[in-house]
Motif scaffolding. Structure first.
Motif: not given
Length: 638
Positions: A24, A28, A31, A109-111, A129, A134-135, A380, A438
């Protein structure tokens, strides 16, 4: 520096037992690093201090751009317009910014990632973000981050505790709004207005046409469940982590910030009423070690009714002590769990969908369409949550990368207005993917740029949408400001399939569920009951002929048996709906008659009446049946 941190995180994934947490963090940093290697909004934008300040938000004040709604999408729209040098006013009814994230406590967060795990939604979202880490984030920190982001810009005025009341129109042109602040009604004016309210309140009040929920599928009262996120303390995270990683809970995963899954735990809970259900748990940690849980579904709630939302909130809150007791007894690390409260607002997934110049469709999403006027990207899954206690929700498919066209932000019937967020111009099913924050923030960025640009060139949004030159200019400005736009040229492997038109039809009307693997079951055998329900629902939704379905129900009752569907049986069903006298027909004659009417693709499948119908043939037949019924409807109307 970010690259070094990325490598460290990746090494941690290989060497440290907490691989999920390490992955995770690696994701991050990956990204952030990838976006930094391309474009970062802060590096592209001019110094905000150079912009002249916006007027204070007093009665009668006028601005270049007015954004209504302090949701994350509205924050993005306001910042994006301000970054272009426009004088902007952002009005928000709450006492702070962030909406669903900070008042509905949705802290997962729905990335949206591309094929190489590149972030698709950059710009203002990437800035947020990065700042929240992060998410999974702390909601109090997120609220502060949103405010800090807005306050960077002296040309962006903010008016909190300011509720939209009514539009100010000159013909079909929206020129301002009436709002109420501290009990006082006041008017604000602007050259361009962006509706970033959750429910497209400004657009609806101005007369923009819209549908609600699944109304565009003929099912207006079909609504996704709403959720009340709740807050627990006294959690032993280490104990929960040990249980998950040790395999004691098979259907869960955990990191240092979050845990998710737990479907078996949720399914074991028996609520006090059928209007409630505990689904799988999404658990997000806060900075103080407490947790937020997104799991409690509430059915039958009209998200446009304050009374209905209040009743649902009370119903859910009364259930929380029992849920807390249940979790204490079922989850490791929860023995000392304490109920600390619930979110101030419900998580409402869907209400209005405005009718725009273009309505984004499920097929656009699932077949990865890139539009010439693309202004945002998404990937998504199409996740439509449960609409009743009888279902658990559906994943209609998972796109690779699709785009949102500018036209989907431009409402029909009203000028000077753009709509962003989940209530933009999406169909019910397309919104299953496009509704996530997002993507909404990316559309907010686009709306802000387009609003400022339209003033510079003195064109309305409808004129911009019709001009490829202006669209290209808006896209260039967006990319310069940190957005990510790319045509991936994703080939549709099914576009040349003989049943593709039928597949698109059953997709459009929600008649098949492809799941995360996009399995449309084209070559799988179909059973009688599935075909009956497919055709019946198609006639109801696409042709508006629930009366025809009811009239033929008794004759078609034998089809409720779940046995393989032969071509002869399919032909009898199709002809029965068309009112044909099938009593004297044998299976072969029925197949020939259905083929002659174009209902069966005999040139592709053959005419054996005992042959088993596959998905492809069923989709083809369903589309053709509805086309013939619709043609008959038009004849009768004349």
């Amino acid at each position: 520096m970010s690259f070094i941190l990325l490598l460290a995180a990746l090494m941690g994934w290989r060497l440290w037992p907490g691989r999920v947490a390490a992955f995770e963090r690696a994701r991050y940093y990956l990204t952030i690093w990838r976006a930094w290697a391309g474009q970062v909004v802060a590096q592209q934008a001019p110094d905000p201090a150079t912009f002249p300040p916006a007027p204070p938000p007093v009665a009668g004040a006028s601005y270049d751009v007015l954004v209504v709604g302090g949701q994350p999408e509205g924050v993005a729209a306001a910042i994006s317009a301000a970054r272009q040098g426009a004088k902007v006013l952002l009005v928000e009814r709450r006492d702070g910014l962030g909406g669903l994230f900070t008042y509905g406590w949705l802290n997962f967060i729905d990335m949206n990632y591309g094929p190489k795990h590149e972030l698709l939604t950059r710009g203002t979202f990437l800035d947020f973000y990065r700042q929240v880490g992060g998410s999974i984030f702390d909601v109090a920190e997120a609220k502060k981050v949103f405010l800090d982001m807005v306050e960077r810009y002296p040309n962006l005025a903010l008016s909190l505790n300011t509720a939209f009341k009514a539009p100010i129109l000159e013909g079909n042109k929206l020129v301002g709004i009436r709002a109420v602040k501290d009990g006082q009604e006041m008017a604000f004016y602007a050259g361009r207005i962006i509706d970033a309210t959750q429910d497209a309140d400004v657009a609806a009040a101005a007369g923009v046409p819209y549908t609600v929920g699944a109304e565009d599928m003929g099912e207006k009262d079909r609504r996704q469940a709403v959720t009340l996120v709740f807050h627990l303390g006294g959690i032993d995270w280490a104990a929960l982590e040990q249980a998950v990683k040790g395999g004691r809970i098979k259907d869960a995963k955990i990191s240092d910030r979050a845990a998710w899954g737990f479907a078996s735990i949720g399914a074991a809970y028996q609520p006090s009423t059928s209007r409630l259900r505990l689904r799988g748990l999404n658990i997000g940690r806060q900075n103080d070690g407490t947790i937020l849980i997104n799991a409690l579904q509430i059915f039958g709630v009209d998200g446009l009714s304050e009374a209905a939302k209040t009743e649902a909130m009370e119903l859910a809150r009364k259930e929380l002590p029992a849920i807390t007791d249940f979790l204490r007894s079922r989850l490791p690390g929860f023995a000392g769990a304490r109920l600390l409260g619930a979110a101030p607002e419900l998580y409402v997934r869907e209400t209005r969908h405005i009718k725009a110049l273009y309505q984004l469709d499920l097929n656009d999403v699932l077949f990865n369409r890139y539009f010439p006027d693309a202004i945002a990207l998404g990937s998504y899954p199409v996740d439509v949550q449960a609409t009743s206690p009888q279902d658990t929700g559906y994943v209609y498919g998972r796109p690779e990368v699709y785009s949102i066209p500018f036209r989907s932000l431009v409402p029909q019937g009203v000028d000077n207005l753009l709509v962003v967020g989940r209530s933009a111009g999406y169909t019910h099913l397309a919104a299953g993917s496009a509704r996530v924050v997002p993507i909404g923030m990316a559309t907010g960025d686009a709306a802000g740029v387009a609003a400022a640009y339209s003033l510079q060139v003195n064109k309305n949004f409808r004129e911009l949408a019709a001009s490829s030159r202006d669209i290209k200019a808006i896209q260039d400005l967006l990319v310069k400001a940190g957005a990510y736009l790319k045509d991936y040229h994703i080939k549709n492997p099914l576009s040349d399939h003989w049943a593709f038109v039928g597949l698109q039809f059953v997709n459009r009307w929600g008649l098949i569920v492809a799941g995360y693997n996009n399995d449309w079951k084209l070559d799988d055998p179909v059973n009688q009951a599935s075909f009956y329900y497919m055709t019946a629902n198609a006639l109801k939704r696409a042709a508006g002929r629930g009366d025809l379905v009811a009239a033929r129900a008794a004759a078609l009752e034998p089809y409720l048996e779940r046995k393989p569907l032969t071509r002869g049986a399919a032909a009898f069903l199709l002809l029965t709906y068309l009112g044909e006298d099938t009593a004297a027909l044998d299976p072969a004659a029925a197949v020939a008659r259905a083929g002659a009417k174009g209902l069966l693709p005999l040139d592709k499948t053959g005419s054996d009446p005992q042959g088993i119908v596959t998905g492809a043939e069923a989709y083809y037949a369903t589309e053709k049946l509805c086309a013939l019924v619709a043609m008959e409807n038009r004849r009768e109307d004349k």
